[in-house]
Design a protein around this motif. Structure first.
Motif, mmCIF file in Angstrom:
data_model
loop_
_atom_site.group_PDB
_atom_site.id
_atom_site.type_symbol
_atom_site.label_atom_id
_atom_site.label_comp_id
_atom_site.label_asym_id
_atom_site.label_seq_id
_atom_site.Cartn_x
_atom_site.Cartn_y
_atom_site.Cartn_z
ATOM 1 N N TYR A 137 -93.371 -51.180 -20.958
ATOM 2 C CA TYR A 137 -92.625 -51.482 -22.183
ATOM 3 C C TYR A 137 -93.034 -52.825 -22.811
ATOM 4 C CZ TYR A 137 -89.996 -47.407 -20.897
ATOM 5 O OH TYR A 137 -89.666 -46.117 -20.576
ATOM 6 N N GLN A 138 -94.230 -53.293 -22.476
ATOM 7 C CA GLN A 138 -94.851 -54.469 -23.110
ATOM 8 C C GLN A 138 -94.100 -55.780 -22.864
ATOM 9 O OE1 GLN A 138 -95.189 -52.877 -27.230
ATOM 10 N NE2 GLN A 138 -97.380 -53.072 -26.943
ATOM 11 N N GLU A 139 -93.164 -55.783 -21.910
ATOM 12 C CA GLU A 139 -92.433 -57.025 -21.652
ATOM 13 C C GLU A 139 -93.367 -58.091 -21.065
ATOM 14 O OE1 GLU A 139 -88.752 -56.363 -19.460
ATOM 15 O OE2 GLU A 139 -88.562 -54.417 -20.407
ATOM 16 N N ARG A 156 -86.695 -64.267 -31.463
ATOM 17 C CA ARG A 156 -87.432 -64.841 -30.324
ATOM 18 C C ARG A 156 -88.734 -65.472 -30.793
ATOM 19 N NH1 ARG A 156 -88.946 -60.900 -25.438
ATOM 20 N NH2 ARG A 156 -90.437 -60.127 -26.956
ATOM 21 N N ILE A 172 -104.179 -61.852 -30.606
ATOM 22 C CA ILE A 172 -103.274 -62.677 -29.782
ATOM 23 C C ILE A 172 -103.827 -62.870 -28.363
ATOM 24 C CG2 ILE A 172 -101.795 -60.811 -28.900
ATOM 25 C CD1 ILE A 172 -100.268 -63.950 -30.354
ATOM 26 N N MET A 225 -98.264 -69.713 -30.835
ATOM 27 C CA MET A 225 -98.427 -68.363 -31.373
ATOM 28 C C MET A 225 -97.252 -67.508 -30.915
ATOM 29 S SD MET A 225 -102.409 -67.656 -30.598
ATOM 30 C CE MET A 225 -102.721 -68.825 -29.301
ATOM 31 N N ASP A 241 -96.609 -58.273 -21.702
ATOM 32 C CA ASP A 241 -97.399 -58.757 -22.841
ATOM 33 C C ASP A 241 -96.618 -59.820 -23.609
ATOM 34 O OD1 ASP A 241 -99.516 -57.126 -22.291
ATOM 35 O OD2 ASP A 241 -98.974 -55.564 -23.721
ATOM 36 N N ALA A 242 -95.315 -59.574 -23.774
ATOM 37 C CA ALA A 242 -94.478 -60.542 -24.494
ATOM 38 C C ALA A 242 -94.464 -61.880 -23.760
ATOM 39 C CB ALA A 242 -93.057 -59.997 -24.647
ATOM 40 N N LEU A 243 -94.388 -61.847 -22.430
ATOM 41 C CA LEU A 243 -94.430 -63.095 -21.654
ATOM 42 C C LEU A 243 -95.744 -63.826 -21.903
ATOM 43 C CD1 LEU A 243 -93.025 -61.992 -18.161
ATOM 44 C CD2 LEU A 243 -91.884 -63.438 -19.837
ATOM 45 N N ARG A 244 -96.837 -63.062 -21.906
ATOM 46 C CA ARG A 244 -98.159 -63.697 -22.102
ATOM 47 C C ARG A 244 -98.250 -64.344 -23.475
ATOM 48 N NH1 ARG A 244 -100.653 -58.959 -19.155
ATOM 49 N NH2 ARG A 244 -101.018 -59.793 -17.069
ATOM 50 N N THR A 245 -97.711 -63.668 -24.502
ATOM 51 C CA THR A 245 -97.799 -64.261 -25.846
ATOM 52 C C THR A 245 -96.969 -65.544 -25.921
ATOM 53 O OG1 THR A 245 -95.940 -62.971 -26.719
ATOM 54 C CG2 THR A 245 -98.137 -62.023 -26.994
ATOM 55 N N GLU A 276 -89.803 -52.127 -11.109
ATOM 56 C CA GLU A 276 -89.309 -53.067 -12.124
ATOM 57 C C GLU A 276 -90.475 -53.691 -12.901
ATOM 58 O OE1 GLU A 276 -86.813 -56.149 -10.557
ATOM 59 O OE2 GLU A 276 -86.289 -56.890 -12.548
ATOM 60 N N LEU A 283 -104.372 -60.497 -25.951
ATOM 61 C CA LEU A 283 -103.881 -59.602 -24.884
ATOM 62 C C LEU A 283 -104.957 -58.634 -24.423
ATOM 63 C CD1 LEU A 283 -100.297 -58.763 -26.229
ATOM 64 C CD2 LEU A 283 -100.881 -60.202 -24.281
ATOM 65 N N PHE A 328 -93.392 -57.499 -31.313
ATOM 66 C CA PHE A 328 -93.924 -56.189 -30.901
ATOM 67 C C PHE A 328 -93.181 -55.066 -31.616
ATOM 68 C CE2 PHE A 328 -95.294 -58.990 -27.610
ATOM 69 C CZ PHE A 328 -96.480 -58.470 -27.147
ATOM 70 N N ARG A 378 -103.727 -71.752 -26.129
ATOM 71 C CA ARG A 378 -102.272 -71.518 -26.204
ATOM 72 C C ARG A 378 -101.471 -72.804 -26.015
ATOM 73 N NH1 ARG A 378 -101.268 -66.116 -26.239
ATOM 74 N NH2 ARG A 378 -103.018 -64.870 -25.580
ATOM 75 N N ALA A 420 -90.110 -55.316 -27.250
ATOM 76 C CA ALA A 420 -90.579 -55.859 -25.961
ATOM 77 C C ALA A 420 -89.641 -56.945 -25.426
ATOM 78 C CB ALA A 420 -92.012 -56.373 -26.062
ATOM 79 N N LEU A 421 -88.325 -56.717 -25.578
ATOM 80 C CA LEU A 421 -87.362 -57.662 -25.013
ATOM 81 C C LEU A 421 -87.295 -57.452 -23.513
ATOM 82 C CD1 LEU A 421 -84.484 -57.195 -27.617
ATOM 83 C CD2 LEU A 421 -86.298 -58.909 -27.629
ATOM 84 N N LEU A 422 -87.021 -58.535 -22.783
ATOM 85 C CA LEU A 422 -86.879 -58.396 -21.330
ATOM 86 C C LEU A 422 -85.514 -57.766 -21.042
ATOM 87 C CD1 LEU A 422 -89.284 -60.360 -21.547
ATOM 88 C CD2 LEU A 422 -88.498 -61.371 -19.426
ATOM 89 N N MET A 443 -91.733 -53.067 -16.830
ATOM 90 C CA MET A 443 -91.968 -54.199 -17.743
ATOM 91 C C MET A 443 -93.369 -54.117 -18.345
ATOM 92 S SD MET A 443 -90.211 -57.360 -15.721
ATOM 93 C CE MET A 443 -90.310 -58.516 -17.089
#
Lengths: 252, 247
Positions: free
Chosen positions: B112-114, A158, A60, A88, B116-120, B105, A62, A92, A83, A96-98, B109
């Motif tokens: 907790y990979q948040e 999501r 992906i 894509m 990384d989630a934004l990047r994906t 904060e 990262l 996770f 991207r 990995a929720l905000l 993030m």
């Protein structure tokens, strides 16, 4: 306003060539080569610490490899434009929720941030995806109020919102009860059939792997031991493969 | 290590500047951050400034009165507050309250990979996380400094009026202040505070984004964010003072 993702235009091929990665001086990936067909459900299995999740992070984009390359639809994942061209998503292991956003805001984040739909349509799309993972009515909760399994399902919702061409799952059935694990497995297959999305799943859930994979690979100590259909892999006599596949709780 | 951090923070600042056209789009997040800065710090800033102004008057007032120059006390407190103590003390306070919160904060993030989630999802963390915080602190800190300067002046006035060793009237204090302090002096402090705000925002966000490890890593990032910010604020204060002293 860009166009909203309604149809993903089919899955994309993924090619991994000679991938090497060391972390803190320890080799984690040692020359991984894989070719994954468009629309395929490809499962990567292996024991803990074998490099599965690191491989997924390379796919992906990262993590950058020390050597080798990952091509998504023929274009390097490190290319800035890939991207924009290919949708894509990744589910996770932790979800990995905000944590500062509600469930609905998390699920609609991609559409909102890329201004793909008006707010009312985003709400409708979010409700539809939450219903697909059995979370209707949970829109206003914060991630901290959800169980591990519910977080995982929100993360899947999501990812579904993106209508991806390539969807990566990191241990999608961990923390789920058997019924929800089966639901998630069925959803992965349904998504592949509906969108022809290329699905790459990292898991050590043998039921999941042999139940839904078109092909699977077993990775150990950063090396791919075998690649093939579930039937072919199950029939392999290789000692390393057998040790992983035959491990059980019974006393020797 | 400190200079490597500074170099990386400068690069982060450049990346945030490139995202500048997205500020209007991120206005909601900027507003939320501004609310956070004002809500968390206004009372503390005023309290701190009041006592700084008071202590300044208390330390210098009797000595100046003894030498017959009590009519300079207001100006001395006024200049010290707006050119030096207001901007520097508020920057130190904000780096402790807001900079640490930013680093914690964003660091959480990261852990907790948040991020990384934004990047994906093809969402740039610099636009989503750094830009709103940077804009908010650049707007918020000078406003806090303005409040603090005025409250500090009032603190000095109260001490001068109430201390028999100084024995200066309110009008006498304010006359001295208005004779010596010019708009340019206040602007001098506000310019400094904008520079300090950039330092706090960039250093704190950089430390947050570079967090590794679990909760311990978050703690390390917060400590580094606050310490690096304060060190850079004091170094920058000297440089800016040297540059602006001729203006």
């Amino acid at each position: 306003m860009k166009s909203a993702p309604t149809s993903n235009g089919g899955g994309v091929p993924v090619v991994i060539r000679g991938l090497h990665k060391s972390l803190a001086g320890q080799p984690v990936l040692c020359g991984v080569d894989l070719a994954i067909e468009p629309g395929e459900i490809f499962v990567i299995m292996g024991p803990s610490g074998s490099g599965k999740s690191v491989l997924l992070r390379h796919i992906i984009g990262l993590t950058s490899p020390d050597a080798g390359e990952v091509l998504i639809g023929g274009e390097s994942i490190q290319s800035p434009s890939v991207r924009d061209r290919i949708r894509m998503a990744m589910v996770f292991q932790s979800g990995a929720l905000l944590n500062s956003l509600t469930v609905a805001e998390n699920v609609g984040l991609y559409l909102r941030e890329h201004a793909l739909l008006p707010p009312a349509q985003i709400d409708a799309r979010v409700a539809e995806k939450l219903a697909a993972v059995g979370l209707t009515g949970q829109e206003d909760k914060l991630p901290g109020e959800l169980s591990g399994g519910m977080k995982k399902r929100v993360a899947i919702a999501r990812a579904l919102v993106v209508e991806p061409q390539l969807l990566l799952y990191d241990e999608p059935t961990s923390e789920l009860d058997p019924m929800m694990a089966a639901t998630v497995s069925r959803e992965i297959v349904a998504l592949q059939r509906r969108l022809h999305v290329t699905s790459i799943i990292v898991s050590h859930d043998r039921d999941l792997a042999f139940g839904i994979a078109h092909r699977l690979a077993i990775i150990r100590e950063g090396r791919i031991l075998c690649v093939g259909t579930p039937e072919a892999v199950r029939a392999l006599p290789d000692a390393g493969v057998r040790e992983f596949l035959d491990a059980n709780f019974k006393h020797a | 290590m400190f200079f490597q951090d500074i170099g990386q923070a400068v690069l982060l600042f450049c990346r945030a500047l490139r995202q500048w056209p997205a500020v209007w789009r991120e206005r909601q997040k900027v507003w939320e951050q501004l609310h956070e800065i004002g809500n968390a710090s206004l009372f503390m800033a005023c309290l701190l400034a009041f006592f700084i102004g008071g202590v300044l008057a208390l330390q210098t007032g009797p000595v100046m009165s003894d030498r017959g120059v009590s009519n300079f006390i207001g100006g001395m407190v006024g200049l010290a507050m707006c050119k030096e103590l207001g901007p520097v003390m508020m920057a130190v306070l904000i780096s402790g309250r807001i900079g640490s919160a930013m680093a914690a904060e964003i660091g959480s993030m990261q852990v907790y990979q948040e991020i990384d989630a934004l990047r994906t999802m093809n969402i740039d963390p610099v636009r989503y996380l750094v830009l709103p915080r940077l804009v908010a602190i650049v707007v918020g800190l000078p406003l806090l400094v303005l409040f603090a300067v005025v409250v500090g002046w009032m603190g000095g006035a109260l001490v001068c009026m109430s201390n028999p060793e100084i024995n200066l009237t309110y009008n006498g204090y304010m006359n001295s202040l208005s004779n010596m302090v010019r708009v340019g002096d206040v602007a001098n402090g506000l310019i400094k505070s904008i520079a300090f705000a950039v330092v706090i925002g960039v250093v704190s966000c950089h430390q947050g984004l570079n967090t590794i490890g679990g909760p311990r890593g978050v703690g390390r990032s917060v400590t580094k964010a606050v310490v690096n910010s304060i060190v850079m604020i004091l170094m920058l204060d000297y440089v800016l003072t040297r540059l602006m002293i001729r203006l």
